[in-house]
Design a protein around this motif. Structure first.
Motif, PDB file in Angstrom:
ATOM      1  N   ARG A 214       1.889  -3.497  -2.832  1.00 50.74           N
ATOM      2  CA  ARG A 214       3.083  -4.110  -3.414  1.00 50.74           C
ATOM      3  C   ARG A 214       3.117  -3.964  -4.935  1.00 50.74           C
ATOM      4  O   ARG A 214       4.177  -4.078  -5.554  1.00 50.74           O
ATOM      5  CB  ARG A 214       3.168  -5.589  -3.023  1.00 50.74           C
TER       6      ARG A 214
ATOM      7  N   SER B 265     -10.676   2.775  -0.823  1.00 52.70           N
ATOM      8  CA  SER B 265     -11.153   1.467  -0.388  1.00 52.70           C
ATOM      9  C   SER B 265     -12.461   1.065  -1.071  1.00 52.70           C
ATOM     10  O   SER B 265     -12.810  -0.123  -1.091  1.00 52.70           O
ATOM     11  CB  SER B 265     -11.333   1.442   1.131  1.00 52.70           C
TER      12      SER B 265
ATOM     13  N   GLY C 129      -7.142  -4.616  -6.710  1.00 45.55           N
ATOM     14  CA  GLY C 129      -6.446  -5.890  -6.867  1.00 45.55           C
ATOM     15  C   GLY C 129      -6.610  -6.450  -8.260  1.00 45.55           C
ATOM     16  O   GLY C 129      -7.320  -7.442  -8.472  1.00 45.55           O
TER      17      GLY C 129
ATOM     18  N   GLY D 140      -3.821   0.477   0.033  1.00 42.21           N
ATOM     19  CA  GLY D 140      -4.200  -0.648   0.867  1.00 42.21           C
ATOM     20  C   GLY D 140      -3.469  -1.927   0.515  1.00 42.21           C
ATOM     21  O   GLY D 140      -2.250  -1.951   0.364  1.00 42.21           O
ATOM     22  N   SER D 141      -4.220  -3.005   0.328  1.00 41.90           N
ATOM     23  CA  SER D 141      -3.624  -4.318   0.102  1.00 41.90           C
ATOM     24  C   SER D 141      -2.954  -4.441  -1.256  1.00 41.90           C
ATOM     25  O   SER D 141      -2.225  -5.404  -1.506  1.00 41.90           O
ATOM     26  CB  SER D 141      -4.696  -5.404   0.242  1.00 41.90           C
TER      27      SER D 141
END
Length: 279
Positions: free
Chosen positions: A241, A207, A212, A237-238
């Motif tokens: 995908r 984190s 991203g 985490g985000s």
């Protein structure tokens, strides 16, 4: 120019699931399969893996070193492996981890990213540790040819931390700087950029890093190295995908039986899909 790698990868991941299967014909695995540690064993191993998985997984990742050790005849097998895997519908990431400067880096890029090259692959792993700018010839040719790169950023080997976690004068780590440069390469790309990072699935909580990057995250370490698909949300985490989990020995140990190899790849793919659906 071909359709950009990032777009092709996103479509392959959506259609086949995000699994990448490594093709790592090292001597111990050849022996486990009952094959000789020679070119004939190498060819049988590689052909069997392609037959088993290249029509169902999104990505295969041959490790060039295990072919190079047999000289020109091993490289010929690698050429056949790449061509057969691509013909079966898999994207091929050549795991060669090339990194150099100037004309030498350009020659490495031409070896794997030029469409008429015998070893032409959809993407190539590269090392930025001669300075990120040293990758420019590969970045430029990848853009031109519609290929991708996976840049070593946060690797799972214990030795990697002494470089990747080193803090620069601006307070950022070297690994974070690599990620930021990749985010800049991918700015505005849709549905996914073509310039990815290699980020180990065994690293735990990341984190503190901005993953991203609008590009794919190749995640080795699933299976024999100790990470499991269930660990992916905690690590990524985000950015989950955009993760391409890599499994090598976890699948390959089931050979030489083609149905067993397929079954193992299918189980990993299904488990990864379940993790993504629950996240």
């Amino acid at each position: 120019m071909n359709e950009p790698f990032g777009a092709r990868l996103r479509r392959a991941m959506d259609e086949r699931g995000p699994l990448c299967v490594g093709i790592d014909p090292h001597a111990a695995l050849l022996a486990e399969w009952g094959l000789a540690d020679d070119v004939a064993g190498l060819e049988r191993f590689s052909r069997t893996v392609v037959e088993a998985v290249a029509d169902r997984v999104a990505v295969v990742k041959p490790q060039s070193a295990f072919f190079e050790r047999f000289g020109s005849r091993g490289i010929a097998v690698l050429e056949q492996t790449v061509a057969a895997a691509r013909a079966a519908g898999a994207l091929v990431v050549m795991d060669a981890k090339r990194g150099d400067i100037g004309s030498t880096m350009a020659a490495y890029a031409e070896s794997f990213l030029r469409p008429d090259a015998p070893l032409y692959s959809d993407a190539l792993t590269v090392s930025p540790y001669l300075g990120y700018g040293s990758l420019k010839p590969a970045v430029d040719l990848a853009r031109e040819s519609g290929c991708g790169l996976f840049v070593l950023a946060l690797t799972s080997n214990p030795e990697g931390g002494e470089v990747q976690h080193a803090v620069r004068e601006d307070g950022r780590t070297v690994g974070a700087t690599v990620l930021a440069r990749l985010a800049a390469e991918n700015a505005g790309a849709e549905p996914l950029g073509s310039f990815g990072a290699v980020v180990g699935a065994t690293l735990g909580d990341l984190s503190a890093y901005d993953l991203g990057i609008n590009g794919p995250l190749l995640a080795p370490g699933i299976g024999a190295q100790g990470a499991a698909p269930a660990d992916l949300p905690r690590v990524f985490g985000s950015a989950l995908r955009d993760v391409v989990p890599n499994v090598s020995r976890g699948v390959l140990r089931h050979g030489p039986d083609v149905s067993a190899l397929r079954g193992s790849a299918d189980r990993f793919a299904d488990e990864i899909r379940s993790v993504l659906a629950a996240a």
